[in-house]
Design an enzyme around this catalytic site. Structure first.
Site, PDB file in Angstrom:
ATOM      1  N   ARG A  19      55.565 107.877   0.652  1.00 62.82           N
ATOM      2  CA  ARG A  19      54.941 107.589   1.927  1.00 62.82           C
ATOM      3  C   ARG A  19      54.323 106.191   1.921  1.00 62.82           C
ATOM      4  NH1 ARG A  19      50.208 111.668   3.317  1.00 62.82           N
ATOM      5  NH2 ARG A  19      51.843 113.247   3.300  1.00 62.82           N
ATOM      6  N   SER A 107      55.270 112.713   8.864  1.00 58.72           N
ATOM      7  CA  SER A 107      54.488 113.939   9.063  1.00 58.72           C
ATOM      8  C   SER A 107      53.408 113.744  10.137  1.00 58.72           C
ATOM      9  CB  SER A 107      53.897 114.389   7.728  1.00 58.72           C
ATOM     10  OG  SER A 107      53.392 115.690   7.841  1.00 58.72           O
ATOM     11  N   HIS A 108      52.153 113.979   9.787  1.00 64.26           N
ATOM     12  CA  HIS A 108      51.056 113.906  10.768  1.00 64.26           C
ATOM     13  C   HIS A 108      50.303 112.576  10.663  1.00 64.26           C
ATOM     14  CE1 HIS A 108      49.487 115.172   6.941  1.00 64.26           C
ATOM     15  NE2 HIS A 108      48.358 114.618   7.290  1.00 64.26           N
ATOM     16  N   LYS A 117      60.354 113.247   2.621  1.00 62.82           N
ATOM     17  CA  LYS A 117      60.121 114.530   1.957  1.00 62.82           C
ATOM     18  C   LYS A 117      61.469 114.969   1.404  1.00 62.82           C
ATOM     19  CE  LYS A 117      56.233 116.088   4.741  1.00 62.82           C
ATOM     20  NZ  LYS A 117      55.740 116.996   5.794  1.00 62.82           N
ATOM     21  N   ASP A 241      52.328 119.949  13.985  1.00 64.68           N
ATOM     22  CA  ASP A 241      52.083 118.577  13.539  1.00 64.68           C
ATOM     23  C   ASP A 241      53.339 117.735  13.806  1.00 64.68           C
ATOM     24  OD1 ASP A 241      53.778 119.261  11.404  1.00 64.68           O
ATOM     25  OD2 ASP A 241      52.613 118.092   9.964  1.00 64.68           O
ATOM     26  N   ASP A 243      55.869 116.587  12.308  1.00 62.68           N
ATOM     27  CA  ASP A 243      57.214 116.946  11.857  1.00 62.68           C
ATOM     28  C   ASP A 243      57.428 118.449  11.822  1.00 62.68           C
ATOM     29  OD1 ASP A 243      55.518 117.240   9.646  1.00 62.68           O
ATOM     30  OD2 ASP A 243      57.119 116.821   8.221  1.00 62.68           O
ATOM     31  N   ASP A 245      56.044 121.072  10.367  1.00 61.13           N
ATOM     32  CA  ASP A 245      55.906 121.994   9.233  1.00 61.13           C
ATOM     33  C   ASP A 245      54.505 122.576   9.124  1.00 61.13           C
ATOM     34  OD1 ASP A 245      54.650 119.730   8.261  1.00 61.13           O
ATOM     35  OD2 ASP A 245      55.970 119.462   6.530  1.00 61.13           O
ATOM     36  N   ARG A 246      53.608 122.184  10.029  1.00 62.91           N
ATOM     37  CA  ARG A 246      52.264 122.779  10.033  1.00 62.91           C
ATOM     38  C   ARG A 246      51.950 123.307  11.422  1.00 62.91           C
ATOM     39  NH1 ARG A 246      47.805 119.849   8.843  1.00 62.91           N
ATOM     40  NH2 ARG A 246      48.715 117.840   9.329  1.00 62.91           N
ATOM     41  N   HIS A 328      50.243 124.766   6.640  1.00 62.51           N
ATOM     42  CA  HIS A 328      51.558 124.967   6.020  1.00 62.51           C
ATOM     43  C   HIS A 328      51.632 126.453   5.682  1.00 62.51           C
ATOM     44  CE1 HIS A 328      53.056 120.884   5.128  1.00 62.51           C
ATOM     45  NE2 HIS A 328      51.810 120.537   4.846  1.00 62.51           N
TER      46      HIS A 328
HETATM   47 ZN   LIG Z   1      53.997 117.835   8.480  1.00 63.22          ZN
END
Ligand SMILES: [Zn+2]
Length: 463
Positions: A19, A107-108, A117, A241, A243, A245-246, A328
């Site tokens: 990242r 992501s966020h 990822k 979020d 992407d 995943d949360r 998550h």
């Molecule tokens: Zn995420």
């Protein structure tokens, strides 16, 4: 084959992912090197087929092109699935029979950040595997061969699979907020087929995030969702979020249902079909959750924070459900064990519909406790792990106190518990406290602040 090595900015290779800040610490040359190094790593592990997806950030197409070139140069067979949420890429690994996957996503994080990822068909890529990517790139020891690229549109297949586990008989009204993140298009297709009435907020994918930041664990990012639920009289509000995943959730009264509460709610359904099995949560989770899992006849297991670490522990223990305070949540019950907030949304809607009572009433059945949200105490990078060791040493011999050091220090006193742990991703200590009484909570916070101040750390305003 050897060639010229590539050196990444020292902040880029992290514990759980890669990242950086685009144009400052991360750019197309890095993405190209990541493609070459990851393609090499996957081949060393005996694979060659790599699924690739990207999120809605403005820098994602360019980074994706560079990573694709890098992967192909190693001889990899790249199966591109295009723009979508991270869990769609995880699904692509299963659906397309790939050996590995790589997702270009920030992501966020703020809109000028981006990253990668990675997953292998058997589990997440983190820790040593990320260091190995740095080493392969550093030495220029890349594989080489004739690779190929194929494009797939798996969006409808993914949506059909998500829908399969919705079993609700009672139609619900649901507000969904993808925060202009990468789940918008999938959300439109999903809600078009899901029974009930659906109101979509900010479903246009826009990497500038013009409405609110796509991080549903921060209460201010849930204000629009709460407002829309109140105005429409919806049963539930669900947020994602950047992407996907949360998950973040609110009940029909506007209350936030935190990650650990959601996990307790899901645990009922999962343990009914997996009696006695292990359910995993991270060290930030409420004692209520662990007690509820035990009450339901399951085995509660407290584990380290970090989605890759939880996923790995889940595979090791054969657990059907795991999750983190951060939202998550991982279903291996009927699902594949990866963190998919869209799937979590479907399961939440399904269980509320099946329960013939509101999410608010379901949440009210959990015991009441008083706790703080996750609170961040600033700390110098060089001191963050040392401070935790100091606190642990000071409390080791104190009567009436027990210290669990699985990840940071989780300190139990007759009043309840508090946690302090060093973040792997930021220069902060993350703290939380929880008690059955308000007075107890104040005493826990005082003890926590005293211990951190003995190590020179001051609390944020208002804690
Ligand atoms: Zn995420």
């Amino acid at each position: 084959m050897s060639g010229e090595g590539h050196v990444f900015h020292p902040s880029v290779l992290r514990e759980y992912d890669i990242r950086g800040i685009v144009g400052k610490t991360l750019g197309p040359l890095d993405a190209h090197a990541i493609g070459r190094a990851y393609g090499t790593l996957v081949q060393r592990k005996g694979g060659n087929v790599i699924a690739l997806g990207y999120d809605g950030r403005l820098s994602s197409p360019e980074l994706t092109e560079a990573v694709t070139e890098g992967l192909v140069s190693t001889g990899a067979h790249v199966k591109r699935v295009g723009l979508g949420p991270t869990p769609m890429l995880y699904y692509a690994i299963k659906h397309l029979g790939a050996d590995a996957g790589i997702m270009v996503t920030g992501s966020h994080n703020p809109s000028d950040h981006n990253g990668f990822k990675m997953a292998l068909s058997g589990g997440p890529v983190y820790g040593d595997a990320i260091l190995a990517i740095g080493e392969i790139a550093g030495g220029g020891h890349y594989a080489a061969g004739p690779g190929k690229i194929e494009d797939f549109d798996i969006q409808d297949a993914y949506v059909e699979r998500l829908l399969k586990d919705y079993l609700g008989p009672r139609p619900l009204k649901i507000v969904w907020d993808s925060g202009n993140g990468a789940s918008g298009e999938i959300l439109r297709r999903l809600t078009a087929k899901l029974p009930g009435e659906h109101i979509l907020l900010f479903d246009e994918i826009d990497g500038r995030f013009p409405n609110h930041h796509p991080d549903p664990t921060v209460p201010e990012n849930l204000v629009d969702l709460q407002k829309a639920v109140a105005e429409s009289g919806a049963d539930i509000g669900i947020g994602f979020d950047g992407d996907g995943d949360r998950i973040g959730a609110i009940d029909g009264t506007g209350r936030i249902i935190w990650g650990d509460q959601l996990l307790a709610i899901y645990a009922r359904e999962v343990l009914a079909t997996h009696p006695g099995e292990t359910i995993i949560a991270d060290v930030k989770a409420s004692q209520i959750l662990y007690d509820e899992i035990a009450r339901l006849g399951g085995k509660p297991l407290m584990w380290k924070t970090g989605h890759s670490l939880i996923k790995a522990k889940m595979a090791e223990t054969g657990s059907p459900l795991a999750g983190e305070m951060s939202g998550h949540i991982f279903f291996a019950d009927k699902w594949y064990g990866f963190d998919d907030a869209l799937y979590c949304g479907v399961r939440l809607a399904s269980l509320v519909s099946l329960a013939s009572k509101s999410l608010a009433s379901i949440a009210d059945e959990l015991p009441k406790v008083f706790n703080t949200p996750e609170t961040r105490f600033e700390v110098e990078a060089a001191r963050k792990f040392e401070v935790i060791r100091e606190v642990k040493a000071r409390l080791a011999a104190v009567e009436g106190i027990t210290v669990n050091d699985i990840d940071g220090v989780r300190v139990n006193t007759p009043d309840g518990w508090w946690l302090a742990r060093a973040s792997n991703t930021q220069e902060v200590l993350v703290a939380r406290a929880e008690s059955a009484t308000l007075d107890g909570l104040e005493r826990l916070k005082a003890l926590l602040k005293e211990q951190l101040s003995l190590s020179g750390i001051s609390p944020p305003a208002g804690f």
